[in-house]
Each structure stands twice: as structure tokens, then as C-alpha cells.
Design an enzyme around this catalytic site. Sequence first.
Site, mmCIF file in Angstrom:
data_model
loop_
_atom_site.group_PDB
_atom_site.id
_atom_site.type_symbol
_atom_site.label_atom_id
_atom_site.label_comp_id
_atom_site.label_asym_id
_atom_site.label_seq_id
_atom_site.Cartn_x
_atom_site.Cartn_y
_atom_site.Cartn_z
ATOM 1 N N SER A 128 0.824 -1.208 0.000
ATOM 2 C CA SER A 128 0.000 0.000 0.000
ATOM 3 C C SER A 128 0.852 1.250 0.000
ATOM 4 O O SER A 128 0.348 2.338 -0.257
ATOM 5 C CB SER A 128 -0.959 0.006 1.196
ATOM 6 N N HIS A 149 -3.664 -4.076 -5.189
ATOM 7 C CA HIS A 149 -3.798 -3.535 -3.831
ATOM 8 C C HIS A 149 -5.227 -3.698 -3.298
ATOM 9 O O HIS A 149 -6.141 -2.994 -3.724
ATOM 10 C CB HIS A 149 -3.400 -2.043 -3.837
ATOM 11 N N GLU A 161 -7.117 -1.952 -6.330
ATOM 12 C CA GLU A 161 -6.397 -1.075 -7.244
ATOM 13 C C GLU A 161 -5.342 -1.899 -7.993
ATOM 14 O O GLU A 161 -4.548 -2.603 -7.355
ATOM 15 C CB GLU A 161 -5.689 0.035 -6.461
ATOM 16 N N ASN A 199 -5.538 5.938 -1.037
ATOM 17 C CA ASN A 199 -4.764 6.549 0.047
ATOM 18 C C ASN A 199 -4.295 7.960 -0.310
ATOM 19 O O ASN A 199 -3.964 8.749 0.572
ATOM 20 C CB ASN A 199 -3.576 5.664 0.427
HETATM 21 P P1 NAI Z 1 0.376 -9.547 8.537
HETATM 22 O O1 NAI Z 1 1.469 -9.179 9.451
HETATM 23 O O2 NAI Z 1 -0.969 -9.891 9.101
HETATM 24 O O3 NAI Z 1 0.849 -10.784 7.623
HETATM 25 C C1 NAI Z 1 2.075 -10.837 6.981
HETATM 26 C C2 NAI Z 1 2.453 -12.305 6.826
HETATM 27 O O4 NAI Z 1 3.570 -12.400 5.967
HETATM 28 C C3 NAI Z 1 2.844 -12.961 8.125
HETATM 29 O O5 NAI Z 1 2.143 -14.178 8.273
HETATM 30 C C4 NAI Z 1 4.347 -13.211 7.986
HETATM 31 O O6 NAI Z 1 4.773 -14.378 8.626
HETATM 32 C C5 NAI Z 1 4.464 -13.343 6.504
HETATM 33 N N1 NAI Z 1 5.782 -13.041 5.961
HETATM 34 C C6 NAI Z 1 6.583 -12.008 6.283
HETATM 35 N N2 NAI Z 1 7.701 -12.033 5.519
HETATM 36 C C7 NAI Z 1 7.596 -13.117 4.704
HETATM 37 C C8 NAI Z 1 8.394 -13.656 3.667
HETATM 38 N N3 NAI Z 1 9.553 -13.091 3.340
HETATM 39 N N4 NAI Z 1 7.948 -14.741 3.013
HETATM 40 C C9 NAI Z 1 6.779 -15.321 3.336
HETATM 41 N N5 NAI Z 1 5.958 -14.841 4.320
HETATM 42 C C10 NAI Z 1 6.362 -13.750 4.979
HETATM 43 O O7 NAI Z 1 0.268 -8.333 7.495
HETATM 44 P P2 NAI Z 1 -0.997 -7.845 6.636
HETATM 45 O O8 NAI Z 1 -1.750 -6.856 7.404
HETATM 46 O O9 NAI Z 1 -1.684 -9.046 6.102
HETATM 47 O O10 NAI Z 1 -0.271 -7.051 5.446
HETATM 48 C C11 NAI Z 1 0.516 -7.707 4.500
HETATM 49 C C12 NAI Z 1 0.842 -6.771 3.344
HETATM 50 O O11 NAI Z 1 -0.357 -6.218 2.815
HETATM 51 C C13 NAI Z 1 1.743 -5.585 3.660
HETATM 52 O O12 NAI Z 1 2.594 -5.385 2.561
HETATM 53 C C14 NAI Z 1 0.791 -4.426 3.781
HETATM 54 O O13 NAI Z 1 1.358 -3.208 3.446
HETATM 55 C C15 NAI Z 1 -0.259 -4.798 2.755
HETATM 56 N N6 NAI Z 1 -1.555 -4.212 3.052
HETATM 57 C C16 NAI Z 1 -2.067 -4.287 4.312
HETATM 58 C C17 NAI Z 1 -3.312 -3.720 4.583
HETATM 59 C C18 NAI Z 1 -3.892 -3.793 5.971
HETATM 60 O O14 NAI Z 1 -4.860 -3.059 6.234
HETATM 61 N N7 NAI Z 1 -3.375 -4.626 6.854
HETATM 62 C C19 NAI Z 1 -4.103 -3.063 3.541
HETATM 63 C C20 NAI Z 1 -3.494 -3.103 2.234
HETATM 64 C C21 NAI Z 1 -2.254 -3.637 2.022
#
Ligand code: NAI
Length: 511
Positions: A128, A149, A161, A199
Site C-alpha cells: 500500500s 492492492h 487497485e 490513500n
Molecule cells: P500480517 O502481518 O498480518 O501478515 C504478513 C504475513 O507475511 C505474516 O504471516 C508473515 O509471517 C508473513 N511473511 C513475512 N515475511 C515473509 C516472507 N519473506 N515470506 C513469506 N511470508 C512472509 O500483514 P498484513 O496486514 O496481512 O499485510 C501484509 C501486506 O499487505 C503488507 O505489505 C501491507 O502493506 C499490505 N496491506 C495491508 C493492509 C492492511 O490493512 N493490513 C491493507 C493493504 C495492504
Amino acid sequence: MTNEQANNSNTIRTIGIVGCGQMGAGIAQIAAQTGYRVMLHDTRADAARNACTTLARTWTRLVEKGKLTADAAQAAQGRLSPVDRLADLAPCDVVIEAIVENLDVKRALFADLEGILAPNAILATNTSSLSVTAIAARLSRPQRVAGFHFFNPVPLMRIVEVIDGLMTDPEVGDQLLALGQAWGHVAVRAKDTPGFIVNHAGRGFGTEGLRVLAENIAPVAVIDRILRDCAGFRLGPFELLDLTGLDVSTPVMESIYHQYFEEPRYRPQPILKTMQAAGLLGRKTGRGFYVYGDAAQAPLPDTTWSGTPAATVWISPAHPELAERAVRLAKSCGARVSVSKQAEADALIVVTPLGEDVTSRIAAEQLDAARTIGIDTLFDTSRRRVLISNPALDPEWAARAGALFSADGVPADLVRDSIGLVTQRVVAHIINIACEIAQQNIASPDDIDRAVTLGLGYPAGPLAWGDQLGPAVVLALLDNLARISGDPRYRPSPWLRRRATLGLSLTTQEV
Ligand code: NAI
């Protein structure tokens, strides 16, 4: 969508999800529900398997609620497969990463995936805040990388997006657009720019609400209720900031402001830093702009006006349409509206500013400041009225004005003198930023409006909202804000100025 795009999306069968947290699991849910095979991978032990178990529970609940058939739930579950090794994702047509928001980690992941996937597979990032172009830059096939996104929670926020990086093959974006639509989402297309559409467009509301607060125009709860009742936002800016949490929203505000090289339109306010330092992050810490939990205060009661309602009102004709609305309102509240050229000595003087403050109207029309108030009639006055004082207003006249304009039982708030009152400046700022997004060709006017209504829940798309108010009205409002404040923050976007000048809709695209 062209037939070719639809065919392309049809060739996509197997989706890989890397990162099975909140976002990855949500994306897996909608993909599996709509018939796609989904392979899930996470570096955290058991995270992929746990995500599958959680999704099974979600589907059971949806079956219980009658939103999904048992067969459909079972089929969706059968399409999920957790995999332990990244290499197991080899059969995937598209891999979507939803891992930690870190440029180097995302680059490393995509570099590994390039060695595993077929050359025509798509690498999609759910980032994002990072540049899609930067994530793709060092890869051998940057043309196969695009942004995809989603918003949280994915199944409920039906907008995605699709972001073309500078090197992205347009066909990749076309395919993701079709894929997002096949998953039941509205898919919009954006250029790789800070904040993409949602955003970026969302910078207007919070930063301008904070600016109104910083200028001490009204207390937090009053600003919030004015924006809810008069403009139709679901939550006021401070209610929203408390819900999101300042630890999440402040970095986004600062990052977009800095990424646009300190563009004043996106300028945050110092109060955010002070509150963060104090740990007042919002609902999650029990206190932000409001207090929550046991210590929560009762909602701020509406102002009760004890004065005698003003019997005679003289209304400035400077803005005829707004004045006409004020005339109707004053009459319906029981006042006699004076039609003389100048205000009689016993009349309450009412001005209807457009982007100006009351003080400027007093000076321009040589009015008696002690009995002059402003009223905002550009927005809905059926649920709440906004009266604006001036530094020389006599408190007795303030009370008489409040009593008059709440005489029919609709509450009236009195706020301090302000350019663009409260609602005008916030809504005009949102429209202006949307115009700038269109001017920079970050997205099409239709996509801007669709993305904002679905992604931010605003009562209207900002360009359609500008059309409803009238592009010329919004332009005049912003010109006044910019002139009186001297702040380039309010300078109208050329997109707005040209369309207003030519009498065109704000959704008009140039050939
Ligand atoms: P989260 O922390 O809930 O999940 C991330 C997951 O990725 C974790 O299970 C972690 O173990 C895993 N992980 C981390 N590095 C890794 C790697 N190198 N290889 C494989 N797995 C890996 O995070 P969330 O909230 O799901 O966000 C994930 C992505 O989505 C981020 O890039 C964030 O910017 C994007 N995003 C998040 C939003 C939100 O509201 N939480 C909205 C839009 C985008």
C-alpha cells in the site's frame, strides 16, 4: 473489458499467495470462493495451514448465515493448499505477495520467485505504500510485476487497485483487472504514484479536519458532528483517526506528504506527533481524540440556546443562491426577513460566505460586526446548522442567532470565524485533491470516484460531488480559501479551473 482481457483472465487458474496474515488470507478467501486454485505459503511455521483452518471456519459461518451453500464452501476449501516451500508455487499463474511491508524483503522474494515460476507468470504485490516500480526494478522480468492492492477486510472491501509500474507490460494490468473483477471486486487502474488512488484521495479529509482543529475553530466533537450531519460522512475525521489508530494513520500521512516533496495539500499537523508521544493512539489505547472504555465521556450534547430568537434578519445578497437558502431557513424558523438595502438597526445580520470568513464579508460589505454572523447554506441544513461568529460578535447577538436558527428543533452549532467554515473547506479540499489525481492522469475520473466511494465510504465520489455543488462554486470557494489564507494548500487544481471555466463536468476527459 475487451474479449481479449476476459480470455487472458480465463487462462489464469492457479493463484499463489505468499504471506498468510490478514491480507493474504482475505485474498485467498475471495479467490477460492470464485473457483480459483490457491496455494498458500508463509515463512512462519504453520501460518499457511492456520490460514486454511481459519478460512474453513469463516466458510462454515457463511453457510450458517445462509450466505454460501455447503457445497460451495466445501469446494472452496478443496481449492486451498498450504505449501511449505516457495518452490512448490511453480505451477502458479499469478503469485500475490502480502508479506511484511519492506522493500528489500519484497524484492528478494520476487527475485526468488522469478527463478521458480514460468516466464509469463504474474508477480503481484499488495503493497500500500511502496513503489511498484521500485519492487520490480532489479528483477530480470520487471514487465511481469504489477500492484494488486486490496483493502482490509478483503471480502468486505470490494475494491482493488491495479497499479502499473513504469516497466509493467499493460497486458499484465489488463489481466489483473479482469481477475479482480472475476473475484467480485471493483477493479480500478492507477499509475504507480504515492498512495495510488484511495490513500492519495483520502489525504483531504483528515488533514483538513486537523487544520480546522489546529486553527481552534471548534472542538473535536463539534467538527465531527458537523461533517457527519451536514456533509454525510459516516464518521467525522477524529472518530476515523481514533478508529484507525494514530500509529497507522500518522505514518501514512507523513509518508505521502514527504513522497510528494512537502506538497502543502497533504500537510499533516503537529498535534499528531504530540498525541503519539503521549500514547494516545485512539480506540486501541483507550484514548485518542476521545476517551473510550469505562472512562468514556457521554457524547457532547447539542448546544441549547437560551436567548430570545432574533425577530428580524437582514441577509446579505452577496452570494444570491446561498442567501436565498438562508432567507427560506430564517423564515421557516419564524423570523421576518428584511428586504431593505441596508440592515435596520434591530436586525440580525447574516452573511453566507463561500470560502471566505465572516470577517472578510463584514469588511467587504461594511457591516456592523457586533451583530453579524455567518451561516453555511452550501450543505444540508436539515440535520444541523453551522453558524459562524467573528471576533467582534456581541455574545447577546450570538445567542439570538442560535435561538433563531434552532427554533424548529434542528440543532445549531456556533463555530469561530474560519475561511470556508468547516464543511466547505473540508469537502472542497477533497474535491481539489481528486481533481489533481485526474490532472496527473493517475487514474480515470470514473475510477477515482469508484475507488473513493468503495475504499473510503464517502457519500459521493469526489468528482461527482464537485459536479453536484457546481464546479464554478467549488472553484470560487477554493480561490477564496487560497486568497484569504495565502496558503498554497488551497490553490485550485488546473483540472478544476479549466472545467469550471468552460462549464464542463469534473469527469470530462480531454481528447
Ligand atoms: P500480517 O502481518 O498480518 O501478515 C504478513 C504475513 O507475511 C505474516 O504471516 C508473515 O509471517 C508473513 N511473511 C513475512 N515475511 C515473509 C516472507 N519473506 N515470506 C513469506 N511470508 C512472509 O500483514 P498484513 O496486514 O496481512 O499485510 C501484509 C501486506 O499487505 C503488507 O505489505 C501491507 O502493506 C499490505 N496491506 C495491508 C493492509 C492492511 O490493512 N493490513 C491493507 C493493504 C495492504
